[in-house]
Design a protein around this motif. Structure first.
Motif, PDB file in Angstrom:
ATOM      1  N   ARG A 170       0.831  -1.201   0.000  1.00 13.23           N
ATOM      2  CA  ARG A 170       0.000   0.000   0.000  1.00 13.23           C
ATOM      3  C   ARG A 170       0.870   1.257   0.000  1.00 13.23           C
ATOM      4  O   ARG A 170       0.604   2.217  -0.727  1.00 13.23           O
TER       5      ARG A 170
ATOM      6  N   ARG B 252      -7.559  -2.798  -5.870  1.00  8.97           N
ATOM      7  CA  ARG B 252      -8.143  -3.684  -4.871  1.00  8.97           C
ATOM      8  C   ARG B 252      -7.166  -4.814  -4.547  1.00  8.97           C
ATOM      9  O   ARG B 252      -6.625  -5.464  -5.444  1.00  8.97           O
TER      10      ARG B 252
ATOM     11  N   GLU C 253      -8.153   5.161  -5.469  1.00 10.20           N
ATOM     12  CA  GLU C 253      -8.723   4.500  -4.292  1.00 10.20           C
ATOM     13  C   GLU C 253      -8.079   3.127  -4.111  1.00 10.20           C
ATOM     14  O   GLU C 253      -7.959   2.362  -5.067  1.00 10.20           O
TER      15      GLU C 253
ATOM     16  N   GLU D 209      -8.407  -0.340  -1.915  1.00 12.06           N
ATOM     17  CA  GLU D 209      -9.271  -1.125  -1.041  1.00 12.06           C
ATOM     18  C   GLU D 209      -8.583  -2.435  -0.665  1.00 12.06           C
ATOM     19  O   GLU D 209      -7.763  -2.950  -1.411  1.00 12.06           O
ATOM     20  N   GLY D 210      -8.984  -2.955   0.487  1.00  6.05           N
ATOM     21  CA  GLY D 210      -8.470  -4.257   0.904  1.00  6.05           C
ATOM     22  C   GLY D 210      -7.306  -4.147   1.869  1.00  6.05           C
ATOM     23  O   GLY D 210      -6.824  -3.053   2.179  1.00  6.05           O
TER      24      GLY D 210
ATOM     25  N   LEU E 152      -9.211   2.412  -9.343  1.00  8.56           N
ATOM     26  CA  LEU E 152      -9.518   1.618  -8.158  1.00  8.56           C
ATOM     27  C   LEU E 152      -8.522   0.460  -8.075  1.00  8.56           C
ATOM     28  O   LEU E 152      -8.441  -0.366  -8.982  1.00  8.56           O
TER      29      LEU E 152
END
Length: 685
Positions: free
Chosen positions: A416, A477, A434, A436-437, A475
């Motif tokens: 990340r 993920r 964005e 996520e996870g 996005l």
């Protein structure tokens, strides 16, 4: 009452519980003659002695001798009558029934449960059996408690060794180093003063004898003690000149610190004047009675107060054990101090050679990588400006990845953080990305590969894709796979219509082939009209750990959610660093484990598993001079879930050496260990 025997054979009531809630004997001392040597021998043979009615005169056993002419041995008989002297003793106390239960520790009589009743009371067989079982369990817990105290002493001694070595590593001599850590020694072995007598040199701090007084004491120690630590809380009783300085030093714990005499580390305790309450005067516990030379028990149990002088606080068994460990440490320092300089020089040379070799290896790898980037960027660029821009961007991506790794001392780093770091180069676009996870820690060998892939994805999105438009978004993920791998998807929306590239440049090759080729993972990219969609699978060998998420459900079933995961049953922790082992055991107990055994070596763990089954385990990989492979194989053979805890990450060679298992990266947290344990249980379903 819980009645504990003292070092001088007297007894002390350390706990008391009465039906009326009062306290009659708690804290009182009883003379050694109240329970003579013969009675203690019987208590060691028979754990329980019951007197149902002190007024019962008993019945004689006839004949009172064996066929061989010896007196009958009724020491193990529950119905055996007791000495009339003891019956009279109980009557003098106002007791009409009693039961004594032996508390044994390592084959010796530690104390008694003394139970009294004010009227006759018979205890049946079933209850006696339960009471004997309780006594065995209490003895077991007592040994466990004292073992825990001993382990704490060993941990404290190890910490003192570390502090001492740190002091001496700065070039300080032994005397200066010991005086510098005297406060830390006092935290482990409380004392009022400390003396180091080394090579006829006197060093002291706190309340101690003077140098002249100590030289006399040193001569006494040379004559009186052996090679181990020596302790006394009444120094004046053994060494008469010490009575003159009892207020400064009434008790000592002397630790020899060299093979030859006259070198000592001595801890001193000042005089502790105290009032000790006895259940009757200890110097007159009995008197000669009408039975001739037989003794008649005393009739008075009134509290008799004795004022104790010339005596310090006693040295506990744990403190003496710590002193022995400290003696070994100091002796080793004494013996090795002359060789330390040569050894350190040799080790420094070895470390320097190792660093040079490692640096040479890494520099060559970097140079080869730069050469490849240069050649491929040149081949795919159409203009000099494009070549310069592409090459600079890729070098910067590698530099950012290297910074992330070196900030953690070349340990697994956050994926990340790498994504966020990549988009920080495009400040205007970062807010439209964005993620996520769960986060994942990526192994160093895979981190540079991911840096290049992310750089190409980000660059293409900014130049040609969604981030080119103000309304475009990306996005990202991240999802944990059941085998410890990581699924990573990249989806672009809101950008210009997308078409597959007319030619496959170097950047496209990096995106599509780096992960499959270098990491043995998977990569797939779709050029949809709504935006690029890319999917990657990073294998477990590239992932050190995944934080905050359990594995995805396996086919045909659901995985345990880490947040709801709980343990039950017994466990095992194999770890050579005590603090880490205790931390792991504490986390497992917080998860519901009833009993967690800690071991530091393979043999001890295998011996335990040879006779006891466990429900789960946490294994350290590197145990100093051995590895935990044999224990892992034993657990795998029995189908027991276990987790490998290591600072190496999920390296391929590590995975190959062990049975299939879940790896958690050190330093682990309660969350990461819970997640890993949940995955380990899922893998056994």
């Amino acid at each position: 009452m819980v009645y504990q025997f003292q070092p001088d054979a007297s007894g002390k009531v350390i706990a008391e519980s009465r039906l009326d809630g009062e306290s009659r004997y708690d804290g009182l001392m009883f003379p050694a003659s109240d329970i003579p040597v013969q009675a203690r021998a019987l208590y060691k043979r028979s754990l329980l002695r019951l007197i149902a009615d002190v007024a019962d005169e008993g019945s004689p056993v006839l004949p009172g001798i064996t066929p061989g002419g010896r007196p009958l041995d009724l020491s193990l008989a529950v119905t055996r009558a007791v000495s009339p002297i003891h019956i009279e003793y109980l009557k003098n106390m106002g007791v009409e029934a009693s039961m004594s239960v032996s508390i044994m520790k390592e084959g010796e009589l530690w104390g008694l449960f003394a139970c009294h009743h004010d009227s006759p009371r018979y205890i049946d067989y079933e209850r006696r059996t339960a009471i004997e079982m309780f006594a065995h369990m209490f003895s077991y817990e007592l040994i466990r408690f004292e073992d825990a105290q001993r382990k704490k002493a060993e941990s404290d001694a190890s910490r003192l060794q570390t502090l001492l070595m740190a002091q001496m590593a700065d070039g300080r001599d032994l005397a200066t180093s010991l005086m510098a850590v005297s406060e830390e020694i006092g935290n482990v072995i409380p004392h009022d003063g400390i003396v180091l007598f080394e090579n006829e040199n006197f060093h002291a701090r706190g309340r101690t004898p003077t140098e002249e007084e100590f030289r006399s004491l040193a001569r006494f120690l040379d004559r009186s003690i052996g090679s181990g630590p020596f302790s006394t809380d009444r120094l004046g009783a053994l060494h008469e000149p010490a009575r003159d300085h009892a207020r400064r030093c009434a008790g000592i714990l002397a630790i020899p610190v060299s093979k030859r005499p006259r070198d000592y580390l001595v801890l001193c305790r000042r005089e502790m004047r105290a009032a000790v309450d006895w259940a009757g005067e200890p110097s007159k516990p009995v008197e000669v009675g009408p039975n001739g030379t037989r003794l008649t028990p005393r009739r008075s149990f009134e509290i008799w107060t004795e004022t104790v002088e010339g005596r310090s606080a006693p040295w506990s068994a744990e403190e003496q054990h710590t002193a022995e460990l400290l003696r070994v440490v100091l002796l080793e320092i004494f013996l090795k101090i002359t060789d330390a300089a040569n050894l350190e020089r040799k080790r420094a040379q070895e470390r320097q050679q190792l660093l040079i070799s490692e640096l040479n290896h890494r520099v060559r790898n970097i140079l080869n990588l730069m050469r490849g980037l240069l050649a491929q960027s040149k081949n795919s660029a159409r203009t000099l400006e494009e070549f310069t821009e592409n090459l600079d961007g890729r070098i910067q991506a590698l530099a950012r990845a290297h910074d992330q790794l070196t900030s953690e001392q070349w340990e697994p780093a956050s994926l990340r953080a790498l994504i966020q770091c990549e988009f920080e180069a495009y400040a205007a676009c970062a807010a439209r990305v964005e993620i996520e996870g769960p986060d994942a820690l990526v192994a160093p060998a895979a981190y540079t590969t991911m840096a290049l892939v992310l750089h190409e994805l980000a660059t293409n999105s900014v130049k040609y894709g969604a981030l080119r438009e103000a309304a475009g978004k990306v996005l990202v993920r991240l999802e944990a796979a059941e085998d410890g791998a990581l699924r990573f998807s990249w989806t672009e929306r809101g950008g210009p219509p997308v078409k597959p590239p007319a030619r496959r440049g170097f950047g496209t090759m990096i995106i599509e082939n780096s992960i499959p080729h270098e990491l043995k993972g998977e990569a797939e990219i779709d050029y949809r009209i709504t935006g690029i969609e890319a999917r990657f699978l990073l294998p477990a060998s590239a992932i050190a750990s995944i934080e905050g998420a359990a594995a995805l459900p396996a086919a045909g079933g659901a995985a345990t959610e880490a947040g709801d995961f709980a343990l039950s049953g017994s466990g095992l922790v194999l770890e050579d660093t005590l603090i880490i082992a205790m931390d792991a055991a504490g986390i497992l107990e917080d998860l519901g484990a009833e009993d967690v055994k800690i071991f530091s070596g393979v043999k001890a763990a295998l011996d335990y598993l040879g006779g006891t089954a466990v429900d789960f385990a946490v294994l350290d990989v590197n145990l100093g001079e051995e590895q935990s492979v044999a224990v892992a194989e034993t657990l795998a053979a029995s189908g027991t879930p276990f987790v490998l805890a290591t600072g190496y990450g999920a390296a391929p060679e590590l995975i190959a050496a062990y049975p299939p298992c879940v790896v958690v990266q050190k330093p682990f947290s309660a969350s990461s260990l819970r997640t890993a344990m949940a995955r380990a249980f899922d893998a056994r379903k």
